[in-house]
Write a protein that holds these residues in place. Sequence first.
Motif, PDB file in Angstrom:
ATOM      1  N   ILE A  12       0.844  -1.191   0.000  1.00 56.57           N
ATOM      2  CA  ILE A  12       0.000   0.000   0.000  1.00 56.57           C
ATOM      3  C   ILE A  12       0.876   1.237   0.000  1.00 56.57           C
ATOM      4  O   ILE A  12       1.943   1.254   0.620  1.00 56.57           O
ATOM      5  CB  ILE A  12      -0.978   0.004   1.200  1.00 56.57           C
ATOM      6  N   GLY A  13       0.420   2.255  -0.743  1.00 53.77           N
ATOM      7  CA  GLY A  13       1.198   3.476  -0.808  1.00 53.77           C
ATOM      8  C   GLY A  13       0.378   4.670  -1.247  1.00 53.77           C
ATOM      9  O   GLY A  13      -0.803   4.555  -1.574  1.00 53.77           O
ATOM     10  N   ILE A  14       1.069   5.810  -1.243  1.00 54.02           N
ATOM     11  CA  ILE A  14       0.426   7.088  -1.543  1.00 54.02           C
ATOM     12  C   ILE A  14       1.143   7.776  -2.704  1.00 54.02           C
ATOM     13  O   ILE A  14       2.375   7.810  -2.742  1.00 54.02           O
ATOM     14  CB  ILE A  14       0.445   8.015  -0.314  1.00 54.02           C
ATOM     15  N   GLN A  15       0.352   8.311  -3.612  1.00 55.79           N
ATOM     16  CA  GLN A  15       0.888   9.116  -4.707  1.00 55.79           C
ATOM     17  C   GLN A  15       0.845  10.584  -4.302  1.00 55.79           C
ATOM     18  O   GLN A  15      -0.215  11.109  -3.949  1.00 55.79           O
ATOM     19  CB  GLN A  15       0.057   8.894  -5.972  1.00 55.79           C
ATOM     20  N   ASN A  16       1.990  11.240  -4.333  1.00 53.24           N
ATOM     21  CA  ASN A  16       2.117  12.666  -4.010  1.00 53.24           C
ATOM     22  C   ASN A  16       1.491  13.031  -2.672  1.00 53.24           C
ATOM     23  O   ASN A  16       0.690  13.947  -2.569  1.00 53.24           O
ATOM     24  CB  ASN A  16       1.519  13.527  -5.129  1.00 53.24           C
ATOM     25  N   GLY A  17       1.875  12.268  -1.645  1.00 49.43           N
ATOM     26  CA  GLY A  17       1.365  12.504  -0.301  1.00 49.43           C
ATOM     27  C   GLY A  17       1.551  13.945   0.149  1.00 49.43           C
ATOM     28  O   GLY A  17       2.568  14.567  -0.142  1.00 49.43           O
ATOM     29  N   LYS A  18       0.569  14.447   0.857  1.00 49.87           N
ATOM     30  CA  LYS A  18       0.552  15.855   1.253  1.00 49.87           C
ATOM     31  C   LYS A  18       1.360  16.112   2.530  1.00 49.87           C
ATOM     32  O   LYS A  18       2.094  17.078   2.613  1.00 49.87           O
ATOM     33  CB  LYS A  18      -0.901  16.283   1.447  1.00 49.87           C
ATOM     34  N   THR A  19       1.197  15.233   3.537  1.00 49.69           N
ATOM     35  CA  THR A  19       1.886  15.463   4.803  1.00 49.69           C
ATOM     36  C   THR A  19       2.601  14.206   5.276  1.00 49.69           C
ATOM     37  O   THR A  19       2.106  13.091   5.077  1.00 49.69           O
ATOM     38  CB  THR A  19       0.901  15.900   5.915  1.00 49.69           C
ATOM     39  N   PRO A  20       3.735  14.365   5.930  1.00 50.05           N
ATOM     40  CA  PRO A  20       4.442  13.194   6.460  1.00 50.05           C
ATOM     41  C   PRO A  20       3.656  12.494   7.559  1.00 50.05           C
ATOM     42  O   PRO A  20       3.785  11.283   7.742  1.00 50.05           O
ATOM     43  CB  PRO A  20       5.761  13.766   6.983  1.00 50.05           C
ATOM     44  N   GLU A  21       2.794  13.223   8.275  1.00 57.80           N
ATOM     45  CA  GLU A  21       1.996  12.591   9.325  1.00 57.80           C
ATOM     46  C   GLU A  21       1.055  11.528   8.747  1.00 57.80           C
ATOM     47  O   GLU A  21       0.884  10.465   9.333  1.00 57.80           O
ATOM     48  CB  GLU A  21       1.181  13.646  10.095  1.00 57.80           C
ATOM     49  N   ASN A  22       0.448  11.831   7.592  1.00 60.12           N
ATOM     50  CA  ASN A  22      -0.436  10.848   6.959  1.00 60.12           C
ATOM     51  C   ASN A  22       0.334   9.583   6.579  1.00 60.12           C
ATOM     52  O   ASN A  22      -0.175   8.477   6.706  1.00 60.12           O
ATOM     53  CB  ASN A  22      -1.100  11.437   5.721  1.00 60.12           C
ATOM     54  N   LEU A  23       1.539   9.748   6.101  1.00 52.55           N
ATOM     55  CA  LEU A  23       2.352   8.587   5.746  1.00 52.55           C
ATOM     56  C   LEU A  23       2.635   7.736   6.974  1.00 52.55           C
ATOM     57  O   LEU A  23       2.488   6.516   6.952  1.00 52.55           O
ATOM     58  CB  LEU A  23       3.666   9.026   5.099  1.00 52.55           C
ATOM     59  N   GLY A  24       3.043   8.389   8.055  1.00 53.16           N
ATOM     60  CA  GLY A  24       3.372   7.659   9.276  1.00 53.16           C
ATOM     61  C   GLY A  24       2.204   6.857   9.813  1.00 53.16           C
ATOM     62  O   GLY A  24       2.353   5.705  10.219  1.00 53.16           O
ATOM     63  N   VAL A  25       1.020   7.446   9.810  1.00 50.16           N
ATOM     64  CA  VAL A  25      -0.175   6.748  10.285  1.00 50.16           C
ATOM     65  C   VAL A  25      -0.512   5.578   9.364  1.00 50.16           C
ATOM     66  O   VAL A  25      -0.828   4.480   9.822  1.00 50.16           O
ATOM     67  CB  VAL A  25      -1.371   7.724  10.415  1.00 50.16           C
ATOM     68  N   LEU A  26      -0.416   5.788   8.056  1.00 46.64           N
ATOM     69  CA  LEU A  26      -0.698   4.705   7.114  1.00 46.64           C
ATOM     70  C   LEU A  26       0.301   3.565   7.278  1.00 46.64           C
ATOM     71  O   LEU A  26      -0.064   2.398   7.277  1.00 46.64           O
ATOM     72  CB  LEU A  26      -0.685   5.207   5.666  1.00 46.64           C
ATOM     73  N   TRP A  27       1.574   3.888   7.437  1.00 47.26           N
ATOM     74  CA  TRP A  27       2.604   2.842   7.590  1.00 47.26           C
ATOM     75  C   TRP A  27       2.346   2.024   8.852  1.00 47.26           C
ATOM     76  O   TRP A  27       2.509   0.820   8.864  1.00 47.26           O
ATOM     77  CB  TRP A  27       3.993   3.446   7.648  1.00 47.26           C
ATOM     78  N   ARG A  28       1.961   2.702   9.916  1.00 47.68           N
ATOM     79  CA  ARG A  28       1.673   2.010  11.177  1.00 47.68           C
ATOM     80  C   ARG A  28       0.507   1.038  10.982  1.00 47.68           C
ATOM     81  O   ARG A  28       0.555  -0.113  11.415  1.00 47.68           O
ATOM     82  CB  ARG A  28       1.348   3.041  12.250  1.00 47.68           C
ATOM     83  N   SER A  29      -0.547   1.489  10.319  1.00 45.43           N
ATOM     84  CA  SER A  29      -1.683   0.607  10.025  1.00 45.43           C
ATOM     85  C   SER A  29      -1.266  -0.541   9.116  1.00 45.43           C
ATOM     86  O   SER A  29      -1.687  -1.677   9.311  1.00 45.43           O
ATOM     87  CB  SER A  29      -2.819   1.398   9.364  1.00 45.43           C
ATOM     88  N   ALA A  30      -0.442  -0.242   8.110  1.00 46.50           N
ATOM     89  CA  ALA A  30       0.011  -1.276   7.171  1.00 46.50           C
ATOM     90  C   ALA A  30       0.755  -2.389   7.907  1.00 46.50           C
ATOM     91  O   ALA A  30       0.554  -3.572   7.633  1.00 46.50           O
ATOM     92  CB  ALA A  30       0.903  -0.653   6.098  1.00 46.50           C
ATOM     93  N   GLN A  31       1.606  -2.014   8.835  1.00 47.55           N
ATOM     94  CA  GLN A  31       2.348  -3.013   9.604  1.00 47.55           C
ATOM     95  C   GLN A  31       1.386  -3.868  10.435  1.00 47.55           C
ATOM     96  O   GLN A  31       1.512  -5.089  10.487  1.00 47.55           O
ATOM     97  CB  GLN A  31       3.366  -2.322  10.505  1.00 47.55           C
ATOM     98  N   ASN A  32       0.389  -3.235  11.043  1.00 54.61           N
ATOM     99  CA  ASN A  32      -0.579  -3.968  11.861  1.00 54.61           C
ATOM    100  C   ASN A  32      -1.508  -4.850  11.049  1.00 54.61           C
ATOM    101  O   ASN A  32      -1.988  -5.866  11.550  1.00 54.61           O
ATOM    102  CB  ASN A  32      -1.422  -2.984  12.687  1.00 54.61           C
ATOM    103  N   MET A  33      -1.785  -4.472   9.804  1.00 57.14           N
ATOM    104  CA  MET A  33      -2.737  -5.208   8.974  1.00 57.14           C
ATOM    105  C   MET A  33      -2.076  -6.227   8.048  1.00 57.14           C
ATOM    106  O   MET A  33      -2.745  -6.813   7.207  1.00 57.14           O
ATOM    107  CB  MET A  33      -3.578  -4.226   8.147  1.00 57.14           C
ATOM    108  N   GLY A  34      -0.762  -6.408   8.158  1.00 56.71           N
ATOM    109  CA  GLY A  34      -0.098  -7.464   7.402  1.00 56.71           C
ATOM    110  C   GLY A  34       0.392  -7.103   6.025  1.00 56.71           C
ATOM    111  O   GLY A  34       0.596  -7.982   5.187  1.00 56.71           O
ATOM    112  N   ALA A  35       0.600  -5.822   5.743  1.00 59.75           N
ATOM    113  CA  ALA A  35       1.131  -5.430   4.435  1.00 59.75           C
ATOM    114  C   ALA A  35       2.518  -6.038   4.226  1.00 59.75           C
ATOM    115  O   ALA A  35       3.290  -6.197   5.174  1.00 59.75           O
ATOM    116  CB  ALA A  35       1.204  -3.910   4.317  1.00 59.75           C
ATOM    117  N   SER A  36       2.814  -6.354   2.989  1.00 58.43           N
ATOM    118  CA  SER A  36       4.126  -6.909   2.640  1.00 58.43           C
ATOM    119  C   SER A  36       5.138  -5.815   2.364  1.00 58.43           C
ATOM    120  O   SER A  36       6.331  -6.027   2.535  1.00 58.43           O
ATOM    121  CB  SER A  36       3.996  -7.803   1.407  1.00 58.43           C
TER     122      SER A  36
END
Length: 150
Positions: A12-36
């Motif tokens: 999972i990823g973001i195209q042209n992400g607006k803020t680093p905070e959004n990335l950090g929250v998404l990465w944390r969720s990705a790790q918890n939800m089993g992203a590769s």
Amino acid sequence: MINNLEQGFFGIGIQNGKTPENLGVLWRSAQNMGASFIFTIGNRYAKQACDTHKAVGAMPYFHYKTFNDFYTNLPKGAMLVGVELDTKAVSLETFKHPKRCVYLLGAEDHGLSKAAIEKSHFLVKFKSTLSLNVSVAGSIVMYDRQAKIY
């Protein structure tokens, strides 16, 4: 623990992400939800406080300068699932997630690029009047995947 080798894999990823905070929250969720793996297209990830689980150190992180660079490097056999409020998008509630796929979210202010929308194998959207925060939208998609596949 989710066994992605038996069940498939997803990134999972973001195209042209607006803020680093959004990335950090998404990465944390990705790790918890089993992203590769996780990735960005365009704006580069910057270390910040929201990635409290240090997901970038725990799973592969890829950065692509352009959408075309990303698209030519999709994992073999993976379907591209764009998350976008678009007339061609299907409802997430009825969507059947591919076993091997890559979810792509756009920035809240611009969404996915035209090329990303055109090249996506699937487009999904939520029952939502307004757009959602990108990290929230990504977390919902991953939760839905987990609830339906596993």
